[in-house]
Design an enzyme around this catalytic site. Structure first.
Site, PDB file in Angstrom:
ATOM      1  NE  ARG A  19      -7.424   5.486   9.135  1.00 57.24           N
ATOM      2  CZ  ARG A  19      -7.694   4.072   9.274  1.00 57.24           C
ATOM      3  NH1 ARG A  19      -8.325   4.653  10.874  1.00 57.24           N
ATOM      4  NH2 ARG A  19      -8.047   3.627   8.908  1.00 57.24           N
ATOM      5  CB  SER A  20      -6.337   6.699   3.174  1.00 56.65           C
ATOM      6  OG  SER A  20      -7.712   6.015   3.323  1.00 56.65           O
ATOM      7  CG  ASP A  35      -2.810   0.533  10.815  1.00 52.47           C
ATOM      8  OD1 ASP A  35      -3.580   1.001  11.628  1.00 52.47           O
ATOM      9  OD2 ASP A  35      -2.605   1.003   9.641  1.00 52.47           O
ATOM     10  CE  LYS A  64      -3.586   4.408  10.397  1.00 45.90           C
ATOM     11  NZ  LYS A  64      -3.724   3.368   9.445  1.00 45.90           N
ATOM     12  CE  LYS A 113       1.834   5.572   7.663  1.00 38.95           C
ATOM     13  NZ  LYS A 113       0.930   4.049   7.320  1.00 38.95           N
ATOM     14  CD  GLN A 166      -2.925   0.929   2.038  1.00 36.89           C
ATOM     15  OE1 GLN A 166      -3.953  -0.358   1.323  1.00 36.89           O
ATOM     16  NE2 GLN A 166      -2.981   0.689   3.597  1.00 36.89           N
ATOM     17  CD  GLU A 208      -2.166   7.302   2.745  1.00 41.77           C
ATOM     18  OE1 GLU A 208      -0.639   6.923   2.633  1.00 41.77           O
ATOM     19  OE2 GLU A 208      -2.497   6.725   4.108  1.00 41.77           O
ATOM     20  CD  GLU A 225       1.616   1.035   8.745  1.00 35.38           C
ATOM     21  OE1 GLU A 225       0.141   1.283   9.008  1.00 35.38           O
ATOM     22  OE2 GLU A 225       2.174   2.102   8.306  1.00 35.38           O
TER      23      GLU A 225
END
EC number: 4.2.1.11
Length: 424
Positions: free
Chosen positions: A364-365, A310, A335, A386, A165, A207, A283
């Site tokens: 988040r995306s 995650d 998150k 991130k 991803q 992203e 991750e």
């Protein structure tokens, strides 16, 4: 100062970076001060995350509206919180958790609860005329985090066929956050020219990273190395690589395979990539349900690579404690919307840190212009963040906020990478 209490809470429907609705919440005090927060949304989500409440009305936003969550703020949370001190974050969060009464916040929605929770903290900070990071972290919060910059998007964040991803860079030799951002931006723009020269697509994913059609994960990593060198930096010494495999997205729960391969094969693939590339962070290398695979990965690479959970942990203290007890991973992605309140987010960070696990604050995306996570990363001294690539305003806003914090701190600011496996 006389008592400053919550007088009203307002919630409205706005759009996130994917064009889907989310909440913007404003907490207003009896003195007229207020705090406002926008709630992000994920595409690649863990099965044990707190529930993001959607209307499921096919006539509005393909069922993704958040009018019910807004109604829950106005009809349930406002009367529950009116009159409470704006400075009592723990009590306010506990009241909201009790009002919901479910393990995953499915009644009121984690998006409704988190919006209020973050806006409350901002209202308190604004009342005291302090930046959010200073209000939450106190005088000992002075660490600027090393960013993980997502330059090539794949998986559920793009439509290019890449299995993994996120393919990220980490500017580990930077002396400051400002210089880390410069290094990342220069590599990003070098990569764009390389893609153009090879007649590969330069459109970006959710992203902000490029999403070219590539044949393999290795090809994406090769492109990053070329871009790093083209920009004048040395791989491993100046800039390391990081992966988010999001392995749950290509895990078959029926036969427990990864695109037909066993968990041992998947671990072997990751180990081989680490041998050939300067990767110091992976991750979600295994699926969230694959505890045997996670154990093997941790035994194989855990002494030389940061292994970030995650989907494995979903910012949940109980799951983090369980994973630590089993020796799974060695770092936790944080998150806030996975768990739903600021208090629970802080507790997850505290638990992981006490047990020697690194923590990484994450976006988040589906993001907004809200920059709260930048302040949280500094407030809790996570040492890593991130927040996407060096494009798309909802990503850049966080980098700009971090640079502003660094400048505001002056000589007190310390740019520090919390990844113990950094080669710098």
């Amino acid at each position: 100062m006389f008592d400053v209490v919550i007088s009203d809470i307002e919630a409205r429907e706005i759009l996130d970076s994917r064009g889907y609705p989310t909440l913007c919440v404003k907490v207003i005090t009896n003195t007229g001060t207020f705090g406002e927060a926008c709630v992000p949304s994920g595409a690649s989500t863990g099965i044990k995350e707190a529930l993001e409440l959607r209307d499921k009305d096919p006539k509005r936003y393909q069922g993704k509206g958040v009018l019910q969550a807004i109604s829950n703020v106005e009809k349930v949370l406002v009367p529950a919180l009116q009159g409470f001190s704006v400075f009592d974050q723990i009590t306010a969060d506990a009241i909201m958790i009790d009002a919901d009464g479910t393990p995953n916040k499915e009644k009121l929605g984690a998006n409704a609860i988190l919006g209020v929770s973050l806006a409350l903290a901002k209202a308190a900070a604004n009342t005291l005329q302090r930046p959010l990071y200073r209000y939450l972290g106190g005088s000992f919060s002075h660490v600027l985090p090393c960013p993980m910059m997502n330059l090539i998007n794949g998986g559920m964040h793009a439509t290019n066929g890449l299995q993994f991803q996120e393919f990220m860079i980490r500017p580990i030799s930077a002396p400051s956050l400002k210089e880390a951002v410069r290094m990342g931006a220069e590599v990003f723009n070098a990569l764009k020219k390389i893609l153009q020269n090879r007649q590969l697509a330069t459109g970006v994913g959710d992203e902000g990273g490029f999403a070219p059609n590539l044949a393999s994960n290795a090809e994406a990593l090769d492109l990053l190395l070329t871009a790093i060198e083209t920009a004048g930096f040395t791989p491993r010494e100046d800039i390391s690589l990081a992966l988010d495999c999001a392995a749950s997205s290509f895990y078959n729960t029926q036969d427990k395979t990864y695109d037909g391969k066993s968990y041992a094969d998947q671990v072997g693939i990751l180990a081989e990539l680490c041998e050939h590339y300067p990767i110091d962070s992976i991750e979600d290398g295994l699926a969230e349900e694959d505890f045997e695979g996670w154990k093997l990965l941790s035994e194989t690479l855990g002494d030389r690579v940061q292994l970030v959970g995650d989907d494995l942990f979903v910012t949940n203290s109980a799951l983090i404690a369980e994973g630590i007890a089993q020796g799974l991973a060695n770092a936790v992605l944080i998150k806030p919307n996975q768990i739903g309140t600021l208090t629970e987010t802080a507790e997850a960070i505290r638990l992981a840190t006490i047990q020697g696990y690194a923590t990484i604050l994450s976006h988040r995306s589906g993001e907004t212009e809200d920059t709260t996570i930048a302040d949280l990363a500094v407030a809790f001294n996570t040492g890593q963040i991130k927040t996407g690539s060096l494009s798309r305003s909802e990503r850049i806003a966080k980098y700009n906020r971090l640079m502003a914090i660094e400048e505001e701190m002056g000589p007190e600011a310390l740019f520090q990478d919390s990844n113990p496996f950094s080669k710098a």
